[in-house]
Design a protein around this motif. Structure first.
Motif, PDB file in Angstrom:
ATOM      1  N   LYS A  24      -3.606   4.173  -1.000  1.00 27.36           N
ATOM      2  CA  LYS A  24      -2.921   3.088  -1.017  1.00 27.36           C
ATOM      3  C   LYS A  24      -2.867   2.418  -2.384  1.00 27.36           C
ATOM      4  CE  LYS A  24      -1.601   2.891   3.153  1.00 27.36           C
ATOM      5  NZ  LYS A  24      -2.593   4.006   3.831  1.00 27.36           N
ATOM      6  N   TYR A  61      -3.171   4.229  -8.566  1.00 30.88           N
ATOM      7  CA  TYR A  61      -3.795   4.806  -9.566  1.00 30.88           C
ATOM      8  C   TYR A  61      -4.237   6.315  -8.881  1.00 30.88           C
ATOM      9  CZ  TYR A  61      -3.466   0.836 -12.819  1.00 30.88           C
ATOM     10  OH  TYR A  61      -3.386  -0.223 -13.562  1.00 30.88           O
ATOM     11  N   ARG A  79     -13.996   3.515  -5.189  1.00 29.76           N
ATOM     12  CA  ARG A  79     -14.182   2.659  -6.103  1.00 29.76           C
ATOM     13  C   ARG A  79     -15.343   1.537  -5.737  1.00 29.76           C
ATOM     14  NH1 ARG A  79     -10.528   2.560  -9.774  1.00 29.76           N
ATOM     15  NH2 ARG A  79      -8.752   2.643  -8.580  1.00 29.76           N
ATOM     16  N   CYS A  92      -8.847  -0.135 -12.346  1.00 34.92           N
ATOM     17  CA  CYS A  92      -8.479  -0.858 -11.268  1.00 34.92           C
ATOM     18  C   CYS A  92      -7.653  -2.215 -11.887  1.00 34.92           C
ATOM     19  CB  CYS A  92      -9.594  -1.254 -10.380  1.00 34.92           C
ATOM     20  SG  CYS A  92      -9.130  -2.593  -9.196  1.00 34.92           S
ATOM     21  N   SER A  93      -6.288  -2.336 -11.158  1.00 43.65           N
ATOM     22  CA  SER A  93      -5.786  -3.571 -11.933  1.00 43.65           C
ATOM     23  C   SER A  93      -5.999  -4.859 -11.040  1.00 43.65           C
ATOM     24  CB  SER A  93      -4.077  -3.060 -11.996  1.00 43.65           C
ATOM     25  OG  SER A  93      -3.772  -2.817 -10.959  1.00 43.65           O
ATOM     26  N   ARG A 144      -5.062  -5.823  -5.379  1.00 41.47           N
ATOM     27  CA  ARG A 144      -5.251  -6.171  -3.879  1.00 41.47           C
ATOM     28  C   ARG A 144      -4.675  -5.605  -3.187  1.00 41.47           C
ATOM     29  NH1 ARG A 144      -5.838 -12.537  -2.881  1.00 41.47           N
ATOM     30  NH2 ARG A 144      -7.713 -12.037  -2.171  1.00 41.47           N
ATOM     31  N   ARG A 145      -3.681  -4.443  -3.522  1.00 39.92           N
ATOM     32  CA  ARG A 145      -2.926  -3.911  -2.459  1.00 39.92           C
ATOM     33  C   ARG A 145      -3.594  -3.235  -1.241  1.00 39.92           C
ATOM     34  NH1 ARG A 145       0.252   0.889  -1.164  1.00 39.92           N
ATOM     35  NH2 ARG A 145       2.170   0.338  -0.356  1.00 39.92           N
TER      36      ARG A 145
HETATM   37  S1  SF4 Z   1      -7.254  -3.506  -5.986  1.00 37.62           S
HETATM   38 FE1  SF4 Z   1      -5.357  -2.463  -6.761  1.00 37.62          FE
HETATM   39  S2  SF4 Z   1      -5.788  -1.231  -8.512  1.00 37.62           S
HETATM   40 FE2  SF4 Z   1      -7.709  -1.758  -7.377  1.00 37.62          FE
HETATM   41  S3  SF4 Z   1      -8.176  -0.232  -5.856  1.00 37.62           S
HETATM   42 FE3  SF4 Z   1      -7.160  -1.610  -4.768  1.00 37.62          FE
HETATM   43  S4  SF4 Z   1      -4.954  -0.832  -5.035  1.00 37.62           S
HETATM   44 FE4  SF4 Z   1      -6.264   0.193  -6.553  1.00 37.62          FE
END
Ligand code: SF4
Ligand code: SF4
Length: 531
Positions: A106, A109, A123, A166-167, A170-171
């Motif tokens: 999801k 990146y 992450r 990580c931007s 929140r997706r």
């Molecule tokens: S918050 Fe966004 S950039 Fe960070 S891990 Fe989740 S989907 Fe990826």
């Protein structure tokens, strides 16, 4: 597990346009996917992607140690303990993950890079493995058995690399059955790293500029004044209307706080022109402030409450000095998130803080309006009240779509019902233009994909990551360009505008196809002299 509604690109990825900069020779857009597939794993493919480390002067200017402190390992672990105590959600996120895998594909990146460490769960595990080692009994007794790791320099380097991929969009949290928010884990990791002297150059430099000069761009008051005078002349010449762009106007009704990019960058400035026209047409007195000449708040990107507060305080001070009745925020995604979710307790704008200045401000602000309001809420209310007139045909050369910005979509709201943040900008676009098409439902509203440049990653040394991270948004855009002839993507975020302007050409699109919602308003609004 693939997201079955991920859009299918209808055209092959274009060959990147030939161009002069050397960076373009290195940075290549990934190919569009034929099917909504999970990308093939490319282990360590982004291991070389690092932002520049902040120099001592930049770290110290915002109150962090200049370089990695002695005994940083223990200090980092202690800081983690402090954050686990302070933010209950962080501890829950560390404990609750069942590694179900629902979040893995999801993240834009991961989709764009294939590096498994860009899977949200992986992450989180960068921090979870250290958490287990120091804050759980099994991790203390049998570290290898439970995947616990010591805090070492290798681990820290991996944190710096991948938490800066990580931007904070929140997706992934939308798809997690437990609602685990990787963005919060990322912010905690960044706070820990900064606390031991490992800072992010781009972010700390910008925060320093805000404290020293007042805005992210380092634009001093006199330059701001000149720019606004120039805008007044341009708008007068274009429309014949004497629209004002006031600065530091005491007694104005509205204080507008907007990202500093609005003052000079294209296409941002076109939205600033639009805000001024809206206030002019509605007869609302307003002002900008040289003290609060920046809506952005990069303190959020590094999870640092003190910096967030210090940056936000400028807005409160400006509001008190100018005696305004309303505070309105311009088109900026993370600024709106900070304003909507944090200003109340940080500064007392709205309600929350209870120091004497906060109480004074709460008495000063007009209770008939939401404090703060988003400029889209202001414009939509005026449209509904019949106080603005438009010539929609003026936008007929545009076939428009809308990109939901992450921090508006998943970090805040607009209006007085859930989902207002999705409807209000679209309602405005439909009120000022005749041709509107939505992108795939799997990539909009709460499921929107990040532009690829949020969270403090909008810096040139991360261009490869930014181009790759834009892939899912570009796939969805490409589909409606092919199917519907879309030629304009509106958005209400300064970072999205800057990021798309940069990465659109890598996918064969013109950079000019991105712009603001108030740019469209500006094109269509009928001012009194034009009626
Ligand atoms: S918050 Fe966004 S950039 Fe960070 S891990 Fe989740 S989907 Fe990826
Ligand atoms: S969806 Fe949630 S529980 Fe499942 S792996 Fe991802 S973070 Fe863990």
């Amino acid at each position: 597990m693939a997201d079955e509604t991920t859009p299918v690109a209808v055209a092959p990825a274009p060959t990147p346009a030939p161009a002069k900069p050397a960076e373009k020779a290195k940075v290549v857009a990934p190919a569009y996917r034929d099917y909504p597939n999970i990308p093939a794993l490319k282990i360590d493919s982004m291991a070389d992607s690092n932002p520049y480390v902040a120099a001592a002067v930049h770290n110290e200017s915002v109150g962090f140690p200049g370089t990695l402190v002695e005994g940083w390992e223990q200090k980092a672990v202690a800081k983690m303990g402090e954050l686990l105590g302070k933010y209950r959600s962080l501890r829950v996120y560390m404990d609750a993950c069942v590694h179900c895998g629902a979040c893995t594909d999801k993240c834009h990146y991961f989709i764009g890079t294939g590096d498994p460490k860009n899977m949200p769960v992986a992450r989180q595990d960068l921090m979870r493995s250290v958490y287990r080692r120091y804050y759980t009994l099994p991790g203390k007794l049998f570290p290898k058995l439970v995947g616990a790791r010591d805090m070492t320099k290798d681990v820290l380097d991996d944190w710096f690399r991948y938490y800066n991929q990580c931007s904070e969009c929140r997706r992934c949290s939308v798809f997690c059955p437990y609602g685990i928010d990787t963005a919060e884990v990322t912010m905690a990791a960044k706070e820990i790293m900064h606390s031991v002297g490992l800072g992010h150059k781009y972010v700390n430099e910008i925060i320093g500029k805000v404290h020293k000069i007042g805005n992210n761009l380092g634009l001093p008051g006199p330059a701001l004044e000149n720019t606004l005078e120039g805008l007044e002349e341009d708008v007068l010449e274009d429309t014949g209307a004497a629209v004002k762009y006031p600065l530091d106007q005491k007694g104005a009704e509205v204080l507008l706080v907007t990202p500093s990019a609005d003052f000079f960058a294209e296409p941002h400035v076109d939205s600033l022109i639009g805000y001024g026209k809206v206030f002019h047409a509605a007869g609302i007195s307003w002002t900008l402030s040289s003290k609060a000449s920046e809506a952005g708040n990069f303190g959020m990107f590094i999870g640092n409450y003190e910096q967030m507060k210090k940056i936000a305080m400028r807005v409160r001070e400006a509001a008190l000095e100018l005696g305004v009745k309303r505070i309105v925020v311009g088109e900026c995604g993370h600024a709106w998130r900070v304003a909507y979710a944090f200003w109340n307790t940080l500064t007392g704008i709205g309600a929350g803080a209870d120091d004497p200045f906060a109480i004074q401000l709460q008495k000063q602000l007009d209770p008939n309006y939401k404090q703060p309001s988003h400029i889209c809420e202001v414009t939509w209310d005026l449209i509904q009240a019949g106080r603005l007139k438009f010539n929609k045909e003026a936008n007929d050369h545009r076939i428009i779509t809308f990109h939901d910005s992450c921090n508006v979509a998943r970090g805040s709201r607009m209006g007085d019902y859930a989902g207002g943040q999705f409807d209000i900008p679209r309602n405005i676009i439909r009120a000022v233009a005749n041709h509107y098409v939505d992108m795939s439902e799997a990539t909009t509203r709460e499921k929107t994909f990040c532009c690829g440049g949020g969270g403090g990653l909008l810096t040139d040394e991360l261009l490869d990551l930014r181009v790759k991270g834009a892939l899912p948004r570009m796939e969805a855009l490409n589909r409606i360009v092919q199917d519907n002839g879309v030629n304009f993507m509106a958005t209400i975020c300064a970072i999205c505008k800057a990021q798309f302007t940069k990465v659109l050409p890598y996918y064969g699109f013109k950079m000019s196809m991105v712009g603001g919602v108030h740019q469209l308003v500006s094109t269509a609004i009928v001012l009194d002299n034009e009626q």
